[in-house]
Motif scaffolding. Structure first.
Motif, short mmCIF file in Angstrom:
data_model
loop_
_atom_site.label_atom_id
_atom_site.label_comp_id
_atom_site.label_asym_id
_atom_site.label_seq_id
_atom_site.Cartn_x
_atom_site.Cartn_y
_atom_site.Cartn_z
N ALA A 27 19.62 4.15 22.66
CA ALA A 27 19.51 4.54 21.14
C ALA A 27 19.14 3.13 20.48
O ALA A 27 19.36 2.02 21.31
CB ALA A 27 21.13 4.79 20.71
N THR A 28 18.71 3.45 19.07
CA THR A 28 18.38 2.03 18.38
C THR A 28 19.65 1.45 17.52
O THR A 28 20.75 2.35 17.30
CB THR A 28 17.20 2.26 17.57
OG1 THR A 28 17.66 3.47 16.66
CG2 THR A 28 15.95 2.64 18.45
N HIS A 30 21.09 -0.38 13.98
CA HIS A 30 20.68 -0.86 12.79
C HIS A 30 21.58 -1.32 12.04
O HIS A 30 22.65 -0.95 12.05
CB HIS A 30 19.67 0.41 12.02
CG HIS A 30 18.84 1.10 12.83
ND1 HIS A 30 17.39 0.62 12.79
CD2 HIS A 30 18.88 1.80 13.73
CE1 HIS A 30 16.84 1.50 13.74
NE2 HIS A 30 17.57 2.28 14.12
N ILE A 37 16.79 6.63 8.71
CA ILE A 37 16.41 6.52 10.23
C ILE A 37 15.49 7.64 10.41
O ILE A 37 15.63 8.77 10.22
CB ILE A 37 17.66 6.39 11.06
CG1 ILE A 37 18.48 5.44 10.51
CG2 ILE A 37 17.07 6.44 12.38
CD1 ILE A 37 18.12 3.86 10.53
N GLN A 41 13.46 7.01 15.71
CA GLN A 41 14.31 6.21 16.03
C GLN A 41 15.78 6.48 16.47
O GLN A 41 16.58 6.04 16.77
CB GLN A 41 14.75 5.29 14.67
CG GLN A 41 13.46 4.60 14.37
CD GLN A 41 13.62 3.98 12.86
OE1 GLN A 41 14.01 4.57 11.92
NE2 GLN A 41 13.53 2.57 12.84
N CYS A 42 15.84 7.90 16.57
CA CYS A 42 17.20 8.73 16.90
C CYS A 42 17.14 9.00 18.53
O CYS A 42 16.04 9.09 19.03
CB CYS A 42 17.34 10.02 16.21
SG CYS A 42 18.08 9.77 14.72
N ALA A 44 20.46 6.98 17.13
CA ALA A 44 20.58 5.62 16.55
C ALA A 44 22.23 5.38 16.32
O ALA A 44 22.89 6.33 15.90
CB ALA A 44 19.83 5.34 15.25
#
Length: 148
Positions: A27-28, A30, A37, A41-42, A44
């Motif tokens: 996962a990312t 932030h 998002i 990017q998921c 996340a």
């Protein structure tokens, strides 16, 4: 030049604490994004500082409570459901955050507050699983960069 506030140092420590487990799940991570998002990017995890309250003043010391919201975001990607993916991500972040109740010695304690579920059926099912944590810490009344 003055150093960062204890609040900012706590937020940086929260990010550092959850980063390894978030990234291990692919996962990312932030902090307070100003734009949504993206699907790419998921999954996340998003960290939002929400509020801070002063709970006590004693002489030159101030006790503060910082509320931080962690939001696990996931979309419908086989073979798991977005609910399962978001839960797995939030579970890992919860464990990482609460494994050190002092947030690297900056806080007096961390308490879980609440969790809620948000499911959106836009172009594909998306789940946002927010959980709030209250982090109690102390500073000097006249300098928020010094622990009290």
């Amino acid at each position: 030049m003055a150093g960062n506030s204890i609040r900012e140092r706590i937020l940086l420590a929260v990010m550092a604490a959850v980063r390894p487990s978030v990234e291990a799940l692919g996962a990312t991570l932030h902090r307070s994004p100003t734009v949504a998002i993206s699907r790419e990017q998921c999954p996340a995890l998003v960290v939002f500082p929400e509020t801070e309250a002063i709970t006590e003043r004693a002489n030159d010391r101030v006790t503060r409570e910082l509320t931080v919201r962690l939001v696990a975001l996931a979309r419908n990607v086989a073979p798991t459901t977005p609910e399962t993916e978001a839960d797995r991500l939030l579970t890992a972040a919860h464990l990482a955050l609460l494994s050190d109740g002092t947030v690297g010695g900056l806080a007096l304690g961390v308490r879980e507050q609440e969790c809620e579920w948000e499911v959106d059926d836009a172009d594909a099912v998306a789940v946002a699983l927010p959980a709030r944590y209250r982090i109690t810490y102390r500073t000097l009344a006249n300098d928020i960069s010094i622990q009290g």
